[in-house]
Design a protein around this motif. Structure first.
Motif, PDB file in Angstrom:
ATOM      1  N   LYS A 271      83.656   2.888 -26.314  1.00  0.00           N
ATOM      2  CA  LYS A 271      82.532   2.949 -27.242  1.00  0.00           C
ATOM      3  C   LYS A 271      82.851   2.152 -28.522  1.00  0.00           C
ATOM      4  CE  LYS A 271      79.316   6.188 -29.269  1.00  0.00           C
ATOM      5  NZ  LYS A 271      78.986   7.559 -29.592  1.00  0.00           N
ATOM      6  N   LYS A 272      84.082   2.339 -29.004  1.00  0.00           N
ATOM      7  CA  LYS A 272      84.500   1.668 -30.226  1.00  0.00           C
ATOM      8  C   LYS A 272      84.475   0.149 -30.026  1.00  0.00           C
ATOM      9  CE  LYS A 272      88.276   1.889 -33.529  1.00  0.00           C
ATOM     10  NZ  LYS A 272      89.486   1.163 -33.113  1.00  0.00           N
TER      11      LYS A 272
ATOM     12  N   ALA B 213      80.136  -2.778 -21.636  1.00  0.00           N
ATOM     13  CA  ALA B 213      81.247  -1.903 -21.251  1.00  0.00           C
ATOM     14  C   ALA B 213      81.708  -2.155 -19.814  1.00  0.00           C
ATOM     15  CB  ALA B 213      80.833  -0.442 -21.411  1.00  0.00           C
TER      16      ALA B 213
ATOM     17  N   PHE C 102      74.581  -1.566 -23.827  1.00  0.00           N
ATOM     18  CA  PHE C 102      75.886  -0.920 -23.971  1.00  0.00           C
ATOM     19  C   PHE C 102      76.659  -0.957 -22.650  1.00  0.00           C
ATOM     20  CE2 PHE C 102      78.897   2.513 -23.851  1.00  0.00           C
ATOM     21  CZ  PHE C 102      79.414   2.570 -25.134  1.00  0.00           C
ATOM     22  N   ASP C 103      75.987  -0.547 -21.559  1.00  0.00           N
ATOM     23  CA  ASP C 103      76.658  -0.503 -20.253  1.00  0.00           C
ATOM     24  C   ASP C 103      77.038  -1.897 -19.765  1.00  0.00           C
ATOM     25  OD1 ASP C 103      76.480   2.217 -20.175  1.00  0.00           O
ATOM     26  OD2 ASP C 103      74.591   2.236 -19.062  1.00  0.00           O
TER      27      ASP C 103
ATOM     28  N   ALA D 296      86.805   6.745 -22.821  1.00  0.00           N
ATOM     29  CA  ALA D 296      85.395   6.574 -23.170  1.00  0.00           C
ATOM     30  C   ALA D 296      85.221   6.269 -24.658  1.00  0.00           C
ATOM     31  CB  ALA D 296      84.613   7.814 -22.780  1.00  0.00           C
ATOM     32  N   ASP D 297      86.036   6.940 -25.491  1.00  0.00           N
ATOM     33  CA  ASP D 297      85.936   6.713 -26.935  1.00  0.00           C
ATOM     34  C   ASP D 297      86.347   5.293 -27.314  1.00  0.00           C
ATOM     35  OD1 ASP D 297      84.944   9.118 -27.548  1.00  0.00           O
ATOM     36  OD2 ASP D 297      86.871  10.040 -28.112  1.00  0.00           O
TER      37      ASP D 297
ATOM     38  N   ASN E 140      71.015   0.641 -26.816  1.00  0.00           N
ATOM     39  CA  ASN E 140      70.391   1.453 -25.768  1.00  0.00           C
ATOM     40  C   ASN E 140      69.189   0.788 -25.115  1.00  0.00           C
ATOM     41  OD1 ASN E 140      72.186   3.642 -25.903  1.00  0.00           O
ATOM     42  ND2 ASN E 140      71.213   4.255 -27.830  1.00  0.00           N
TER      43      ASN E 140
END
Lengths: 278, 353
Positions: free
Chosen positions: B114-115, B96, B92-93, B110-111, B131
């Motif tokens: 995430k989306k 992102a 994820f990171d 942040a939302d 994760n």
């Protein structure tokens, strides 16, 4: 277990070598250390408490631990720079500089102490200029820190350097392609990977500095309550045939050091677990 | 956005990596840079990304010179052969990352991040690994994560450096088809480097064949395979057999056998070279006409959709031929058998060597 199911190992001699390891460690480390506690136990608790909590002893602990901590901290910053230069750039004379880093390992500590004292004394090469700013180099707390920094340098360089050399330059390029500036790629990409070796190097340098005796006694000035380190206090007690008192101080140092090492090892375990290096 | 390079040259010490290269990739195209190692293809890709500087020439994005732009401002997605994922970050990171390093005014919340990350994970069909850490994933999964990470910042151009180079043969094939389908859906201008001719021919809209810092040919897979510009391209795109022909009285000979090659004109030459692909041979027990060559079977590999034969002709040259399983079944040949070799579906072309 039936003989058929007995595990075969590719590397032979596990039991023999494990037995040897335990014997060797006992002889060199465990038995001497336990004698320390046995000897301490011969004195009653009031005597013990007096020996380990007298103002002079407390001051010595403070000097030893704080100087070692500061020196290790200085080394983390500047040792990291040395490792960075050695790992990242090639220039003429690099091999020689690389060899110089190991000097504090090889030099007898007393020689290092005398050399540093000569330079940082009020009439020495560097000391005379420090004097002008009202800073006393040798025979002060600063002198202890200087000696311990010298002793600890190779620990940081030698733990960080190989990790830095293994670091794939592509990850920085990837960060740049994703729009990160140089500060961002250092802080978010490189530094987290270097944190475990930095912690290891810090721990090693710190542990070495706590126990350092030879170089410090020349440069410290050894004034009780001010620049007297704990190992020197132990020596003083031994010279007065107060062996139980010496072991008492030693055991307290041992427990402190052990707790600190356990703490930093735990931090290091946490950070390397994330990287998936164990 | 289109990519154009004009007269690019680059040397490393005494080694000329790129020699006056010009190339244009149109908007939405998927182009392969194909060549042997050391041909300069990766260097060209790195120059386009700004990871390397050319000594001469220009890189233009949609006609605008990118010389002054640093890598981080070029807005190119780059996928590395060895993934170059950040190993201390979760998947994820990693994905992102590009969104989180944007300057504060442009940075999504942040939302939104995430989306976006989950959209991309869905696109690469790996939502369940968000994760995990890169070292817990397989090579094929890591390369897809690397692609998602590159796409997160919505690059105008996608550059892939041997993206499947360190994967297993099976995974390579899967990802290759996946990349093609993926490109058909997104239509992002893409340039990928490979040394695998099969990969280039299967995936790309156009293929750029490179050798020793120069472009040998640019064309569709069909053009470069069937109409190679020169002997190098012919050799590089699949196996080829070379026959040295002797020319006498306007006829071409191999040894003492006169062979007929459509399109061959004798002119005044004494010798000529004939290139034949393995599937352009006809093998038989008896000569079907006078131009069949006598040969001996040295090795048979029947595993595969085609049967591969190693033959030695009567003049001593070795020949690699491919015949279908049906033809092989009808021939009933085994190692050491004498056979006759003829040519089929061939037109003579002359190549500079």
């Amino acid at each position: 277990m039936s003989p058929k199911l007995k595990k075969t190992r590719v590397l032979p001699g596990f039991q023999l070598s494990l037995g040897y390891t335990i014997f060797y460690l006992s002889l060199l480390v465990l038995i001497p250390l336990s004698m320390l506690f046995f000897k301490t136990a011969t004195m009653g608790f009031p005597d013990f408490w007096e020996a380990v909590s007298s103002p002079r002893t407390l001051a010595a602990y403070r000097v030893s631990f704080s100087a070692a901590f500061i020196a290790a901290g200085i080394n983390v910053v500047f040792g990291f720079l040395v490792a960075w230069v050695l790992a990242r750039y090639s220039f003429p004379g690099k091999k020689i500089i690389d060899a110089f880093v190991d000097f504090p390992f090889a030099l007898p500590t007393a020689v290092a102490g005398i050399a540093l004292t000569t330079i940082y004394a009020p009439n020495g090469w560097v000391g005379q200029y420090l004097e002008k700013f009202g800073i006393q180099g040798a025979y002060s707390f600063l002198g202890i820190v200087i000696a311990l920094t010298f002793i600890g340098l190779p620990f940081i360089v030698r733990t960080v350097q190989p990790v830095l050399e293994d670091l794939d330059p592509e990850i920085e390029e990837a960060a740049a392609c994703l729009g990160a500036n140089q500060l961002q790629s250092f802080m978010k990409v490189i530094f987290p990977i270097l944190l475990p070796p930095l912690l290891t190097g810090f721990t090693l340098a710190f542990a070495r500095a706590i126990g350092e005796y030879g170089s410090v006694i020349f440069i410290a000035g050894n004034m009780p309550m001010k620049t007297e380190i704990a190992p020197l206090l132990i020596m003083t007690k031994l010279e007065q045939y107060d062996i139980a008192g010496a072991t008492a101080i030693a055991s307290v140092m041992l427990i402190f050091s052990f707790a600190l090492l356990a703490g930093t090892n735990f931090l290091q375990w946490l950070s390397s677990k994330r990287i998936g290096m164990e | 956005m289109s990519i154009e390079v004009k007269n690019i040259s680059k040397t490393f010490g005494n080694f000329k990596a790129l020699d006056n290269i010009s190339l244009k990739v149109e908007t939405g195209e998927l182009v392969a840079l194909l060549g042997p190692s050391g041909s300069g293809k990766t260097t060209l890709l790195r120059i386009i990304a700004g990871l390397e500087q050319a000594e001469e020439g220009q890189v233009l994005f949609s006609g605008q010179d990118a010389r002054e732009k640093k890598t981080k401002d070029r807005n190119v997605g780059f996928v590395f052969q060895h993934y170059a994922l950040f190993r201390h970050m979760t998947v994820f990171d990693n994905i992102a990352f590009g969104l989180r390093v944007k300057p504060r005014p442009e940075r999504p919340s942040a939302d939104q991040i995430k989306k976006k990350v989950f959209e991309l994970l869905k696109l690469i069909q790996l939502e369940w690994v968000a994760n995990r850490y890169p070292w817990q994933l397989s090579g094929g999964q890591r390369q897809r994560i690397a692609l998602a990470r590159a796409l997160a910042v919505e690059p105008r151009v996608l550059l892939l450096d041997e993206p499947f180079g360190s994967l297993d043969a099976q995974v390579r094939k899967e990802l290759r088809q996946w990349l093609r389908k993926f490109h058909d859906d997104l239509h992002i201008t893409s340039l990928f480097v490979t040394h695998d001719q099969e990969e280039a021919l299967e995936v790309a809209d156009r293929v750029v064949v490179m050798n020793k810092g120069k472009i040998e040919q640019i064309g569709t897979p069909d053009q470069v395979y069937h109409n190679p510009a020169n002997a190098f391209v012919l050799n590089f795109l699949g196996n080829v057999n070379l026959f040295h022909l002797r020319v006498e009285d306007g006829k071409a000979y191999v040894g003492d056998t006169a062979i007929e090659v459509p399109g061959f004109k004798a002119e005044n030459a004494k010798t000529a070279s004939l290139y034949v692909r393995p599937h352009q041979f006809e093998i038989s027990r008896q000569p079907k006409n006078k131009s069949f060559l006598k040969a001996t079977v040295k090795f048979i590999n029947p595993a595969g959709s085609m049967v591969k034969l190693d033959l030695v002709t009567e003049v001593g040259s070795s020949v690699q031929a491919e015949i279908t399983q049906e033809e092989f079944g009808a021939l009933r040949i085994s190692r050491g058998d004498p056979v006759f070799v003829g040519l089929k579906n061939i037109t003579y072309s002359e190549y500079e060597i």
